[in-house]
Design a protein around this motif. Structure first.
Motif, PDB file in Angstrom:
ATOM      1  N   MET A   1      38.937 116.244 -45.856  1.00 39.25           N
ATOM      2  CA  MET A   1      37.540 116.717 -45.851  1.00 39.25           C
ATOM      3  C   MET A   1      37.279 117.576 -44.613  1.00 39.25           C
ATOM      4  O   MET A   1      37.487 117.130 -43.484  1.00 39.25           O
ATOM      5  CB  MET A   1      36.605 115.492 -45.834  1.00 39.25           C
ATOM      6  CG  MET A   1      35.136 115.838 -45.783  1.00 39.25           C
ATOM      7  SD  MET A   1      34.475 116.326 -47.405  1.00 39.25           S
ATOM      8  CE  MET A   1      32.762 116.583 -47.026  1.00 39.25           C
ATOM      9  N   GLY A  42      38.051 119.321 -49.990  1.00 37.77           N
ATOM     10  CA  GLY A  42      36.593 119.205 -49.905  1.00 37.77           C
ATOM     11  C   GLY A  42      36.065 119.666 -48.565  1.00 37.77           C
ATOM     12  O   GLY A  42      36.786 119.686 -47.569  1.00 37.77           O
ATOM     13  N   ALA A  43      34.790 120.053 -48.571  1.00 35.91           N
ATOM     14  CA  ALA A  43      34.168 120.515 -47.331  1.00 35.91           C
ATOM     15  C   ALA A  43      32.666 120.356 -47.439  1.00 35.91           C
ATOM     16  O   ALA A  43      32.100 120.437 -48.523  1.00 35.91           O
ATOM     17  CB  ALA A  43      34.521 121.984 -47.071  1.00 35.91           C
ATOM     18  N   SER A  44      32.004 120.119 -46.295  1.00 36.15           N
ATOM     19  CA  SER A  44      30.545 120.041 -46.288  1.00 36.15           C
ATOM     20  C   SER A  44      29.948 121.368 -46.714  1.00 36.15           C
ATOM     21  O   SER A  44      28.900 121.423 -47.326  1.00 36.15           O
ATOM     22  CB  SER A  44      30.036 119.678 -44.887  1.00 36.15           C
ATOM     23  OG  SER A  44      30.693 118.547 -44.418  1.00 36.15           O
TER      24      SER A  44
END
Ligand SMILES: [Zn+2]
Length: 476
Positions: A1, A42-44
């Motif tokens: 992440m 995934g990433a913010s």
């Protein structure tokens, strides 16, 4: 992440430009992969950088904030713009690291001078910063003795002048013997000497001569701060340094073909010497002094001639010039135009904001330089020489996530109203082929599509250590 993924841009990595995604976590670059390869983690936030050039944040190794500007008729000097103003403009333009100066007067203990400068900047700079120690006048043991310790603490470069620059501003020049002693200390402690080199005898002689001849208009500046002066003083300082064990030189604001030749000859002898020029010197010459408000283009030593510009440009192509800085002394137009004479015209300039985009335009678009070389001249080389690499100046795993997206769709003509430095720009009317759509400082998005999101609490002091290879041979 990841906290952030910059996806689909043309990333200028240390060895080559390539389509790549960049993953950011905890303020650092955590991953670099083929387009689309990081999405699964995934990433913010994911930023679509398609069609944009992704570069490390610019490094400007030569700026002056809160720096005294003499004002005729006033006892007190004015001060150039403070770090919060200049650093904000820097971020708008894609520069995330600034190196300023800590003035170290001889009548004050060195550590006290550094502490004062640190206090002035703490919480007041939107981007990251460091200081060259600025030694001037007759050097005292109070300044020289603690120097090795200050270098170990991260102030790994020391600036000195070989001239007072102007006859009415005594106290800047460091005598040659003192420069010799400082070079020995720096050689042992592992620091670089940043030298403003002009031949003081020739410069002061020309002030007297032009005053006698009643030719004191500032448009004659290149006769005072001349190519001959650069020739004599560069060679003198270089020969001195070449005779000091461990010494290394960074010649600030090289302005003339003679300076280029002196550096090139020393590099050919294997000496670790580096050259800095200014966008001002590359793009303006002494003819520009004759334009209305021509003081706007002046910065010391002086604008020179087309053949000097040609030599400077040639030297940016893996020659004697490694870095393109600003020598920023940001002030209102009224102050910049106040002097009209060779002895009262203010130096420095306003240019930290357009520097990166201007240099992209002239290096990459007009001259066909590679993107890697463009990043070298505006960020990576200065970071290497000044001991900041690869934390700064690189899109590499582990580097600070200082990332700028240069967008060709934001091609524009520079207007002072669109910039954030002061009420004028010497770059009025210049076309730039790109402009930053986004500037990221250690993972924080500080400028996005013209919106400023940074804070003066964001900037961090950068302790620096010069790598051995930089000090042992011309490594950049
Ligand atoms: Zn300067």
């Amino acid at each position: 992440m990841f906290d952030l993924i910059i996806a689909g841009g043309l990333a200028v990595l240390p060895g080559a430009a390539a389509p790549a995604d960049i993953g950011v976590a905890s303020g650092k670059i955590a991953a670099i992969g083929a387009p689309g390869s990081l999405a699964a983690a995934g990433a913010s936030r994911t930023v679509d950088a398609a069609g944009q050039i992704v570069v490390p944040g610019g490094v400007d190794p030569h700026i002056h904030c809160n720096s005294p500007i003499p004002f005729p008729g006033r006892n007190e000097d004015l001060l150039s713009a403070p770090p919060d103003q200049v650093s904000r403009a820097a971020l708008y333009g894609g520069t995330t690291t600034l190196l300023d100066f800590a003035p170290c007067p001889s009548d004050q203990p060195l550590q006290q001078s550094i502490t004062l400068r640190q206090r002035e900047w703490a919480g007041a700079c939107h981007c990251d910063y460091g200081f060259h120690l600025l030694l001037h006048g007759k050097l005292s043991s109070g300044v020289l003795d603690p120097l090795p310790e200050a270098i170990q603490e991260g102030h790994a470069s020391v600036k000195m002048f070989t001239t007072d620059i102007r006859p009415n501003r005594q106290g800047r020049m460091v005598r040659f013997g003192d420069i010799w002693e400082v070079l020995k200390i720096l050689g042992e402690a592992g620091a670089v000497a940043a030298i403003h080199a002009e031949d003081n005898d020739i410069v002061m002689h020309m002030y007297e001569k032009l005053t006698r001849e009643d030719r004191v208009g500032f448009e004659n500046m290149a006769e005072v701060h001349s190519t001959l002066s650069e020739d004599l003083s560069f060679n003198r300082v270089i020969r001195l340094a070449e005779n000091v064990e461990g010494a290394a030189l960074y010649m600030v604001h090289v302005s003339a073909a003679t300076g280029v030749a002196a550096i090139a000859a020393s590099r050919a002898r294997g000496f670790p010497i580096y050259g800095e020029t200014l966008h001002q010197y590359l793009l303006y010459n002494a003819e520009d002094y004759k334009r209305p408000g021509g003081q706007m283009f002046h910065t010391y030593p002086s604008l020179k001639f087309p053949q000097d510009q040609a030599a400077l440009w040639a030297a940016t192509d893996h020659g004697a010039i490694q870095a393109i800085a600003t020598d920023e002394v940001c002030c209102p137009l009224q102050v910049k135009l106040q002097g009209r004479r060779i002895d009262d015209t203010t130096g420095g300039n306003s240019g930290v904001e357009p520097r990166v985009s201007l240099m992209y335009t002239h290096l990459v678009e007009k001259r066909g330089y590679s993107l890697v070389d463009f990043v070298g001249l505006t960020a990576a080389n200065a970071a290497r020489i000044m001991g900041l690499y690869p934390r700064k100046g690189a899109l590499a795993i582990g580097s600070d996530a200082d990332i700028v997206l240069l967008d060709p769709r934001l091609r524009r003509t520079l207007r002072k109203e669109d910039l954030h430095e002061t009420d004028y720009t010497p770059w009025e009317g210049h076309e730039v082929a790109v402009w930053p759509s986004m500037t990221i400082l250690r993972g924080k998005n500080v400028v996005e599509n013209g919106r400023f999101l940074g804070s003066p609490a964001d900037g961090q002091f950068l302790p620096r250590k010069i790598p051995d290879d930089i000090r042992s041979r011309p490594a950049v």
